[in-house]
Write a protein that holds these residues in place. Sequence first.
Motif, mmCIF file in Angstrom:
data_model
loop_
_atom_site.group_PDB
_atom_site.id
_atom_site.type_symbol
_atom_site.label_atom_id
_atom_site.label_comp_id
_atom_site.label_asym_id
_atom_site.label_seq_id
_atom_site.Cartn_x
_atom_site.Cartn_y
_atom_site.Cartn_z
ATOM 1 N N ASN A 118 110.589 28.025 16.762
ATOM 2 C CA ASN A 118 109.310 28.031 16.075
ATOM 3 C C ASN A 118 108.418 26.948 16.669
ATOM 4 N N LYS A 119 107.149 27.267 16.867
ATOM 5 C CA LYS A 119 106.164 26.283 17.307
ATOM 6 C C LYS A 119 105.267 25.996 16.110
ATOM 7 N N ILE A 120 105.270 24.746 15.648
ATOM 8 C CA ILE A 120 104.511 24.364 14.469
ATOM 9 C C ILE A 120 103.028 24.207 14.806
ATOM 10 N N TRP A 121 102.744 23.510 15.894
ATOM 11 C CA TRP A 121 101.370 23.349 16.356
ATOM 12 C C TRP A 121 101.364 23.065 17.851
ATOM 13 N N GLU A 122 100.188 23.255 18.442
ATOM 14 C CA GLU A 122 100.019 23.011 19.880
ATOM 15 C C GLU A 122 98.568 22.627 20.135
ATOM 16 N N LYS A 123 98.378 21.559 20.882
ATOM 17 C CA LYS A 123 97.036 21.080 21.209
ATOM 18 C C LYS A 123 97.022 20.591 22.657
ATOM 19 N N THR A 124 95.840 20.588 23.257
ATOM 20 C CA THR A 124 95.689 20.145 24.635
ATOM 21 C C THR A 124 94.757 18.939 24.693
ATOM 22 N N VAL A 125 95.162 17.934 25.483
ATOM 23 C CA VAL A 125 94.350 16.737 25.702
ATOM 24 C C VAL A 125 94.303 16.441 27.194
ATOM 25 N N LYS A 126 93.324 15.678 27.597
ATOM 26 C CA LYS A 126 93.218 15.243 28.994
ATOM 27 C C LYS A 126 94.313 14.219 29.280
ATOM 28 N N VAL A 127 94.910 14.311 30.465
ATOM 29 C CA VAL A 127 95.960 13.373 30.865
ATOM 30 C C VAL A 127 95.450 11.938 30.755
ATOM 31 N N GLN A 128 94.236 11.686 31.255
ATOM 32 C CA GLN A 128 93.717 10.312 31.241
ATOM 33 C C GLN A 128 93.449 9.817 29.822
ATOM 34 N N ASP A 129 93.084 10.703 28.894
ATOM 35 C CA ASP A 129 92.888 10.288 27.497
ATOM 36 C C ASP A 129 94.220 9.903 26.862
ATOM 37 N N PHE A 130 95.261 10.690 27.151
ATOM 38 C CA PHE A 130 96.592 10.393 26.622
ATOM 39 C C PHE A 130 97.089 9.063 27.197
ATOM 40 N N GLN A 131 96.928 8.890 28.492
ATOM 41 C CA GLN A 131 97.367 7.661 29.156
ATOM 42 C C GLN A 131 96.639 6.443 28.582
ATOM 43 N N LYS A 132 95.338 6.546 28.428
ATOM 44 C CA LYS A 132 94.532 5.449 27.910
ATOM 45 C C LYS A 132 94.988 5.042 26.505
ATOM 46 N N GLU A 133 95.202 6.030 25.629
ATOM 47 C CA GLU A 133 95.631 5.753 24.254
ATOM 48 C C GLU A 133 97.044 5.165 24.222
ATOM 49 N N LEU A 134 97.928 5.715 25.034
ATOM 50 C CA LEU A 134 99.314 5.238 25.075
ATOM 51 C C LEU A 134 99.382 3.799 25.567
ATOM 52 N N VAL A 135 98.618 3.469 26.597
ATOM 53 C CA VAL A 135 98.604 2.096 27.115
ATOM 54 C C VAL A 135 97.970 1.151 26.090
ATOM 55 N N LEU A 136 96.834 1.535 25.514
ATOM 56 C CA LEU A 136 96.145 0.698 24.531
ATOM 57 C C LEU A 136 97.037 0.390 23.329
ATOM 58 N N LYS A 137 97.575 1.414 22.700
ATOM 59 C CA LYS A 137 98.395 1.204 21.503
ATOM 60 C C LYS A 137 99.746 0.598 21.860
ATOM 61 N N GLY A 138 100.269 0.928 23.026
ATOM 62 C CA GLY A 138 101.519 0.318 23.483
ATOM 63 C C GLY A 138 101.366 -1.184 23.657
ATOM 64 N N LYS A 139 100.237 -1.605 24.216
ATOM 65 C CA LYS A 139 99.967 -3.038 24.387
ATOM 66 C C LYS A 139 99.777 -3.727 23.038
ATOM 67 N N GLN A 140 99.108 -3.044 22.111
ATOM 68 C CA GLN A 140 98.933 -3.623 20.773
ATOM 69 C C GLN A 140 100.290 -3.818 20.097
ATOM 70 N N TYR A 141 101.151 -2.815 20.210
ATOM 71 C CA TYR A 141 102.487 -2.910 19.621
ATOM 72 C C TYR A 141 103.276 -4.033 20.299
ATOM 73 N N LEU A 142 103.203 -4.102 21.607
ATOM 74 C CA LEU A 142 103.892 -5.146 22.364
ATOM 75 C C LEU A 142 103.419 -6.533 21.935
ATOM 76 N N SER A 143 102.142 -6.681 21.700
ATOM 77 C CA SER A 143 101.582 -7.953 21.234
ATOM 78 C C SER A 143 102.178 -8.350 19.884
ATOM 79 N N GLU A 144 102.302 -7.378 18.984
ATOM 80 C CA GLU A 144 102.926 -7.633 17.676
ATOM 81 C C GLU A 144 104.389 -8.041 17.842
ATOM 82 N N LEU A 145 105.101 -7.357 18.737
ATOM 83 C CA LEU A 145 106.516 -7.678 18.971
ATOM 84 C C LEU A 145 106.676 -9.100 19.513
ATOM 85 N N LYS A 146 105.761 -9.505 20.374
ATOM 86 C CA LYS A 146 105.832 -10.850 20.961
ATOM 87 C C LYS A 146 105.614 -11.938 19.914
#
Length: 168
Positions: A119-147
């Motif tokens: 079963n496929k619950i949902w499916e959406k398409t995003v730009k690779v660069q938008d996904f990368q930008k969000e992942l790096v931004l939020k990943g860095k924020q999370y990393l900052s909290e961990l530090k």
Amino acid sequence: MIEIKFKIFNSYIEDDDDDLKGEYGYFQLCVDDKTYGEYRDDIELDILSMNIYDWFSNFVQAFILLKSNSIVYISDVETSEVWIKMVTDEENIQISEVYADKPEGSYSVETDINLDEKNKIWEKTVKVQDFQKELVLKGKQYLSELKKLNSRTNEYIQKLETQLKEIK
């Protein structure tokens, strides 16, 4: 539109035996009007907590693998049949939540796996660069909290930091 939300649970920070303080809380992936995971501003419900660190690490690993693979699956380790499927054509990433049995010995991030998608619950398409930008931004924020909560020499922090540098 893609957005990653996370919230570290303060109740998990007290434990001195943790290898990584700030590992648990809410993690939610939002793609347009579809979401996966849980996020609430007002309350911390242990029953809805998940391993934030694993989700970030798995999404970064999946993004790296998408450079050489057209399909990557991320297993929700908390459930027996849920996968996040990512398919790329180099410009876009199609992200979907699918149900499929988890084969014996499967890993949290898979490329060469033959899943019988029920079963496929949902499916959406995003730009690779938008996904990368969000992942790096939020990943860095999370990393900052961990530090703030752990030693900078913590092996988990160093691993996530290295992974994020690889997708910058």
